[in-house]
Design an enzyme around this catalytic site. Structure first.
Site, short mmCIF file in Angstrom:
data_model
loop_
_atom_site.label_atom_id
_atom_site.label_comp_id
_atom_site.label_asym_id
_atom_site.label_seq_id
_atom_site.Cartn_x
_atom_site.Cartn_y
_atom_site.Cartn_z
CG LEU A 1 -6.14 -0.20 3.04
CD1 LEU A 1 -6.38 1.23 3.47
CD2 LEU A 1 -6.89 -1.17 3.93
CD GLU B 1 -2.48 -1.38 2.66
OE1 GLU B 1 -2.35 -0.47 3.50
OE2 GLU B 1 -3.07 -2.46 2.88
CG HIS C 1 -1.98 1.89 13.50
ND1 HIS C 1 -3.30 1.88 13.90
CD2 HIS C 1 -2.01 2.07 12.15
CE1 HIS C 1 -4.08 2.07 12.84
NE2 HIS C 1 -3.32 2.18 11.78
#
Length: 336
Positions: free
Chosen positions: A61, A32, A132
Site C-alpha cells: 500500500l 493494491e 474516497h
C-alpha cells in the site's frame, strides 16, 4: 451482439484489459489487491492474475512506490498499467507523476518512451466519504508530458488504452465509479431519442444529438463520468421545456482538443464533478471563448460541485455533488 450491447462499463474495461495483456506480453499490471480472488476494489482486474500470472502483481500500500515501479518498468522497455485504488490517493504519487514520469521522456538527451497508464477510480455518489469520493482531475491538468484521459461510455476502452501506450508518455486515466455500473453505448445509439458519433483525431470526441438536427439552443460539454447525467438532463430539457441540446464528451481532457467538434449551440454549458477553481471546465471555456465569441448569446455556464468536503451521509452528499437536475436547472437559468 446482444451480449456486447448489454455490457456494463466495468465489464467492458475488464475485457479490454484482458485483450491488451493477451495481445502484448510486454504489458504488466500493478496495484493494491488487484490479484485474484479479490480482483481489485471494483473488480476491474478480475481474472487477470489467474490468466497472466506474474505479469499482474498485487503491491504494498504505497501509491508512490506503485507508480514509481510502473514508470521503471516502462523506462526499461516494458509497458505498465497501474491501478490507484481511489483517485483521491493519486495525490500520494504526485511527485512520481509530475517530477519523474512526466519528465523522464525528455531528461536524458534523447527522446525516451515511457508507456505507462495510471488508472484512477474517481467520483462520489457512493457514500464513501470525504477522502474516497473526490474528482481530483484538475490537479493534474497542465503538466507537460502527462496527458489526462477519462473513461466514457462511448469510447472503446481497449482502443483508449492502446492510444495511451502509443503516446509513449505516462498517461492518467480517470474512471468514474458510478460509470462502472452503467451500460456502454453501442453502434451509435444512446436511446430512443439520441444518437452519437465519434469525431476528431486520436480517441476523438463523442457528439450526442438528435439525428438530422444541426441547430441547438445549448451545447453541453462534460467528461465521461457525467455522460449519463448529461443525457438525462438533455432529455428532460427537450421533453419538458422544448430546449434542444447537443452533448460533447471528449475522452482526452488534457491537452484539450475539440478539433472537428465545434459546439453548434447558441449557448454552451460545461459541467464537471469537483468544486470550482482552476478546473477543466474553466479551461474549456477559456479555449472556446475566442472561437465562439461572435455567436454566443450569453457567457458560458460552468457547473461544478459545491465548495465543500464531500459528506458520507447520502442526503448530505447529494447536496454537494452534481446531478442531472443540477445541469438542467443551470441551462434553464442561462436561457431564461
Amino acid at each position: 451482439m446482444i451480449e456486447r450491447v448489454a455490457e456494463r462499463v466495468a465489464e467492458h474495461l475488464n475485457r479490454a484489459l484482458h485483450e491488451v495483456l493477451a495481445a502484448d506480453p510486454a504489458v504488466y499490471v500493478l496495484g493494491e489487491d488487484i490479484a485474484d480472488p479479490y480482483g481489485g476494489a471494483f473488480k476491474i482486474t478480475k481474472g487477470l492474475s489467474s490468466r497472466f500470472g506474474e505479469r499482474v502483481r498485487s503491491t504494498p500500500l504505497s501509491e508512490g512506490a506503485i507508480v514509481g515501479a510502473g514508470a521503471g518498468l516502462a523506462l526499461a522497455g516494458d509497458k505498465a498499467i497501474v491501478e490507484i485504488m481511489f483517485a483521491d490517493f493519486a495525490t500520494l504519487a504526485f511527485d512520481q507523476l509530475m517530477n519523474f514520469a512526466a519528465k523522464s521522456t525528455t531528461m536524458y538527451g534523447r527522446p525516451v518512451p515511457l508507456p505507462l497508464v495510471v488508472r484512477c477510480p474517481s467520483g462520489g455518489h457512493r457514500g464513501y466519504g470525504p477522502t474516497h469520493s473526490q474528482s481530483p482531475q484538475k490537479h493534474f491538468l497542465g503538466i507537460p508530458g502527462l496527458p489526462v484521459f477519462e473513461l466514457t461510455p462511448f469510447h472503446d476502452a481497449r482502443a483508449l488504452l492502446e492510444h495511451c501506450f502509443a503516446t509513449l508518455t505516462p498517461c492518467l486515466l480517470f474512471e468514474d465509479k458510478v460509470l462502472y455500473t452503467r451500460r456502454m453505448f453501442h453502434e451509435g445509439v444512446v436511446d430512443d431519442l439520441f444518437r452519437y458519433e465519434l469525431i476528431g483525431a486520436g480517441p476523438g470526441v463523442a457528439r450526442v444529438r438528435l439525428e438530422g438536427v444541426d441547430d441547438y439552443d445549448c451545447t453541453l460539454i462534460v467528461p465521461g463520468g457525467m455522460a449519463h447525467r448529461a443525457v438525462e438532463a438533455m432529455r428532460d430539457l427537450l421533453l419538458d421545456h422544448d430546449i434542444l441540446c447537443e452533448l460533447l464528451v471528449p475522452a482526452r481532457l488534457y491537452p484539450l482538443d475539440l478539433t472537428g467538434a465545434s459546439p453548434r449551440g447558441r449557448h454552451v454549458c460545461v459541467a464537471e464533478d469537483g468544486p470550482a477553481g482552476g478546473t477543466w471546465g474553466a479551461e474549456v471555456a477559456a479555449r472556446l471563448y475566442p472561437a465562439l465569441w461572435d455567436r454566443l448569446t450569453r457567457p458560458i455556464t460552468l457547473v461544478s460541485a459545491a465548495d465543500s468536503v464531500i459528506p458520507a451521509a447520502p442526503h448530505l452528499e447529494r447536496e454537494v455533488l452534481v446531478h442531472a437536475h443540477t445541469i438542467r436547472l443551470a441551462v434553464l437559468e442561462a436561457l431564461a
